[in-house]
Every structure is written in structure tokens, then in C-alpha cells.
Write a protein that holds these residues in place. Sequence first.
Motif, short mmCIF file in Angstrom:
data_model
loop_
_atom_site.label_atom_id
_atom_site.label_comp_id
_atom_site.label_asym_id
_atom_site.label_seq_id
_atom_site.Cartn_x
_atom_site.Cartn_y
_atom_site.Cartn_z
N THR A 1 0.83 -1.20 0.00
CA THR A 1 0.00 0.00 0.00
C THR A 1 0.86 1.25 0.00
N ASP A 2 1.89 1.28 0.85
CA ASP A 2 2.80 2.43 0.89
C ASP A 2 3.49 2.63 -0.45
N TYR A 3 3.94 1.53 -1.04
CA TYR A 3 4.59 1.62 -2.35
C TYR A 3 3.60 2.17 -3.39
N THR B 1 -0.71 -2.80 -13.21
CA THR B 1 -1.29 -4.13 -13.47
C THR B 1 -0.57 -5.18 -12.63
N ALA B 2 0.74 -5.04 -12.48
CA ALA B 2 1.51 -5.97 -11.65
C ALA B 2 1.10 -5.86 -10.18
N ILE B 3 0.89 -4.65 -9.71
CA ILE B 3 0.42 -4.47 -8.34
C ILE B 3 -0.94 -5.15 -8.18
N SER B 4 -1.81 -4.95 -9.15
CA SER B 4 -3.13 -5.57 -9.12
C SER B 4 -3.02 -7.10 -9.12
N TRP B 5 -2.10 -7.61 -9.92
CA TRP B 5 -1.88 -9.07 -10.00
C TRP B 5 -1.47 -9.62 -8.64
N LEU B 6 -0.52 -8.94 -7.97
CA LEU B 6 -0.07 -9.40 -6.65
C LEU B 6 -1.21 -9.34 -5.63
N ILE B 7 -2.00 -8.29 -5.69
CA ILE B 7 -3.14 -8.15 -4.78
C ILE B 7 -4.12 -9.30 -4.99
N ASP B 8 -4.44 -9.57 -6.25
CA ASP B 8 -5.39 -10.63 -6.59
C ASP B 8 -4.83 -12.00 -6.24
#
Length: 110
Positions: free
Chosen positions: A63-65, A92-99
Motif C-alpha cells: 500500500t505504501d509503495y 497491473t503488476a500491483i493488481s496481479w499481486l493483490i489478486d
Amino acid sequence: MSSAAPPTPLVEIVRTYAPRFAEFAFEPAFTAAVDQHVAELRDRLASAGPGLVPPPPDRETLTDYALGFLDGLAETDWREPVGHDYAVCRLTAISWLIDLHGLIPPQRDH
């Protein structure tokens, strides 16, 4: 009156960029670029472990990143392009890690 916590920026990132996962089926260059961003994020956020499967990133750290990244985009007046630039791949990569790691608890409708 219930005071709900403000939504994390991760929710908005997933809402905006998870639909791009569908592009992986017909955009191999985009898929490869996002994969590279995922690997870099794992290294940057120190979520690499000794096993073959890296552990999930820490939600607060991600989240901080994400907040810092979004702030940087806002400072440059970035607008999402039609195609795929560095920022789209990163988000999209952040979203992928979240998912992938279920970093956002399911949202309840009120």
C-alpha cells in the motif's frame, strides 16, 4: 452510524487494472512486461523467500509503495494511455499481486 475505514488505494488499483488481465490471452508482450514488474516488485518489497514460491507481499508495504507510485504519477500529470506504458504495466503488476495473494478483504455492500 457506522464509520467505515476509507478504502485502501489497492482497491482502486484492482478495480482499474484487474480487467487488463484479460489482455494476457492475446498480448504476450504485455504479459511478459507485467511478469517482469511482478518480479521487480517482489524484490523491491523484500517478499522473496527461500522456497520456490515467494511469500505474499506485506499489504501495508505494498500500500505504501502504491501510494508513492500514484503520487509520482500525479506529480507528472500522467494519463493512462490506450496501450501499455511503464505505469500501466506496474499498476497491473500491483493488481496481479493483490489478486494472487488475496490482499484485499471481500467488500460488503451496505
